[in-house]
Design an enzyme around this catalytic site. Structure first.
Site, PDB file in Angstrom:
ATOM      1  CE  LYS A 219     -38.104  52.731 -55.826  1.00 27.75           C
ATOM      2  NZ  LYS A 219     -37.137  51.627 -55.999  1.00 27.75           N
TER       3      LYS A 219
ATOM      4  CD  GLU B  75     -31.695  63.017 -57.048  1.00 26.97           C
ATOM      5  OE1 GLU B  75     -32.096  62.090 -57.781  1.00 26.97           O
ATOM      6  OE2 GLU B  75     -31.662  64.198 -57.408  1.00 26.97           O
TER       7      GLU B  75
ATOM      8  CG  ASP C 192     -40.136  49.686 -54.574  1.00 26.76           C
ATOM      9  OD1 ASP C 192     -39.952  50.334 -53.540  1.00 26.76           O
ATOM     10  OD2 ASP C 192     -39.316  49.674 -55.521  1.00 26.76           O
TER      11      ASP C 192
ATOM     12  CB  VAL D  97     -31.726  54.643 -45.594  1.00 25.38           C
ATOM     13  CG1 VAL D  97     -31.414  56.016 -46.198  1.00 25.38           C
ATOM     14  CG2 VAL D  97     -32.033  53.645 -46.694  1.00 25.38           C
TER      15      VAL D  97
ATOM     16  CB  ILE E  60     -29.798  56.418 -59.996  1.00 26.31           C
ATOM     17  CG1 ILE E  60     -29.382  54.947 -59.983  1.00 26.31           C
ATOM     18  CG2 ILE E  60     -29.735  56.967 -61.416  1.00 26.31           C
ATOM     19  CD1 ILE E  60     -30.336  54.042 -60.730  1.00 26.31           C
TER      20      ILE E  60
ATOM     21  CE  LYS F  75     -39.461  52.173 -52.282  1.00 28.39           C
ATOM     22  NZ  LYS F  75     -38.388  52.287 -51.288  1.00 28.39           N
TER      23      LYS F  75
ATOM     24  CD  GLU G 214     -37.552  43.900 -46.536  1.00 27.14           C
ATOM     25  OE1 GLU G 214     -37.554  43.227 -45.473  1.00 27.14           O
ATOM     26  OE2 GLU G 214     -36.782  44.859 -46.735  1.00 27.14           O
TER      27      GLU G 214
ATOM     28  N   GLY H 274     -29.650  50.116 -51.397  1.00 23.81           N
ATOM     29  CA  GLY H 274     -28.426  49.843 -50.648  1.00 23.81           C
ATOM     30  C   GLY H 274     -28.126  50.963 -49.665  1.00 23.81           C
TER      31      GLY H 274
ATOM     32  N   GLY I 163     -32.548  55.161 -55.555  1.00 24.72           N
ATOM     33  CA  GLY I 163     -31.468  55.064 -54.572  1.00 24.72           C
ATOM     34  C   GLY I 163     -30.369  56.065 -54.829  1.00 24.72           C
TER      35      GLY I 163
END
Length: 405
Positions: free
Chosen positions: A200, A124, A196, A11, A131, A100, A185, A298, A129
């Site tokens: 969120k 954000e 994960d 990222v 969105i 996150k 992973e 991504g 990601g």
């Protein structure tokens, strides 16, 4: 305006790439001011990188540079990201993040630090990601009482379930394919066990209802118990299985929040979300159902959201955005198993008359190759604890929630 990036992984490198390649667009959004990357913090060496001269291993180079006004934190994990972010906010520098885990665990403290110093803390990219969801929930849907949220929040698990549903691939093979394709992973625990998605859910719940929700308050179940037999039974009633994070408003001082596999009917907007894509459905009392769909992870999609926050922070250097939430309290997140009624899918080893004796009328399901001693059915609405009471004398193989979204 000078900015910095902490963490040069997938990222972080994407953030620098987007700033380099989109500065003409960025200047239009900021009123003419470009973003200039002044420092990149990473413990690794990148001697062949075109930005090699910008790298530092000393956080103080960023903290003490008075010209750096906005910092992107793309390090991941809680520490040292929390300590660095806190020091930056206390120094009056705005911080944006895709982290996150940090927002879910420490978001309240960081928002309080930003409020005190007049800086901004924006995230954000931490949910979904690329969105857009944080701003729409906090701004565009601000006139609504949010009644609930349901989201496919993890691309890895959605990819695995898609392969099981559409290609008849078993869980282990689908997981290996996800790893081979770089979606999972080497240790996929955080994805397949739902951790994960849980993080969120914490962020979305905190934002939707204004009180911080921590991961240990969200009951979480992954997809490791889902089999092709379950997929076949659910398919027979025109449904699919998705890993959903769900949040439900109960009252101003009570919500429910949980992560689990769920049966989604084909008519739902969530049913057609496949592969690594994510979708978040928000139900408001005025607007009804609104669905946000796109790439949930991504390099460039996530970097796009990070840089958008950097632009927003740059525009608000001299004024504070009204954004965030307050503290929660004990009992705020209730045990959904006692409070939320829903239908359930059950697969068990039992005769039909025993099921009918326990439940009354249910919807029995069938599949090709169904063993004579196996039964699958969908119940009427009830709480999960009521369900388990009825199943006391039944040999259960699997239970999956049936969602109303």
């Amino acid at each position: 305006m000078k900015v910095a990036v902490m963490g040069y992984g997938t990222v972080g490198s994407g953030v620098v790439e987007v700033i380099d390649s989109h500065n003409d667009v960025i200047k239009k959004r900021t009123g003419g001011e470009a973003l200039e990357v002044a420092h990149i913090l990473d413990l690794r060496d990148f001697p062949d990188d075109s930005h090699a001269a910008l790298f530092t291993k000393d956080f103080n180079d960023i903290l003490n540079d008075s010209e750096v006004k906005v910092v992107a934190e793309t390090m991941g994990g809680v520490e040292p990201a929390f300590t660095f972010t806190m020091q930056l906010l206390e120094a009056g520098k705005s911080v944006v993040t895709s982290n996150k885990e940090l927002v879910a665990q420490k978001g309240l403290k960081l928002l309080e630090a930003a409020e005190k110093s007049g800086a901004n803390y924006l995230f954000e990219a931490s949910v979904g990601g690329g969105i857009p969801i944080i701003r729409p929930m906090s701004q565009c849907l601000a006139a609504n009482n949010i009644e609930g949220v349901a989201g496919i929040l993890n691309g890895t698990t959605n990819f695995i379930l898609t392969k099981m549903i559409e290609e008849g691939m078993d869980f282990d093979d689908a997981l290996k394919l996800a790893q081979d394709n770089g979606y999972a992973e080497k240790d996929p625990t955080a994805d397949i066990e739902g951790f994960d998605a849980c993080r969120k859910v914490c962020i979305l719940a905190s934002l939707a209802f204004g009180k911080h929700v921590y991961p240990n308050q969200v009951q979480t179940e992954g997809i490791t118990n889902i089999t092709l037999e379950d997929v076949a039974y659910i398919s027979s009633v025109k449904g699919v299985i998705k890993l959903l994070g769900q949040i439900k408003y109960i009252s101003d001082d009570k919500i429910a929040a949980f992560v689990s596999p769920a049966v989604v009917q084909h008519g739902s907007q969530l049913a057609s979300v496949n592969d690594v894509f994510n979708a978040i459905l928000v139900r408001g009392d005025a607007v009804g159902d609104v669905c946000f769909y796109g790439p949930g992870a991504g390099k460039l999609p996530t970097a796009s959201a990070v840089v958008a926050d950097m632009v927003d922070a740059a525009k608000h250097i001299f004024r504070k955005k009204i954004f965030g939430w307050g503290a929660g309290f004990e009992g705020y997140v209730v045990d959904y198993k006692d409070t939320i009624e829903m239908p359930f899918y059950v697969r068990a080893k039992a005769p039909t008359n025993k099921v009918q004796s326990a439940f009354g009328e249910v919807k029995f399901l069938s599949r090709i190759g169904q063993p004579s001693n196996e039964v699958a059915f969908i119940t009427d609405k009830m709480t999960e604890n009521q369900l388990r009471d009825k199943l006391t004398n039944i040999d259960v193989i699997n239970i999956i929630k049936v969602t109303s979204y």
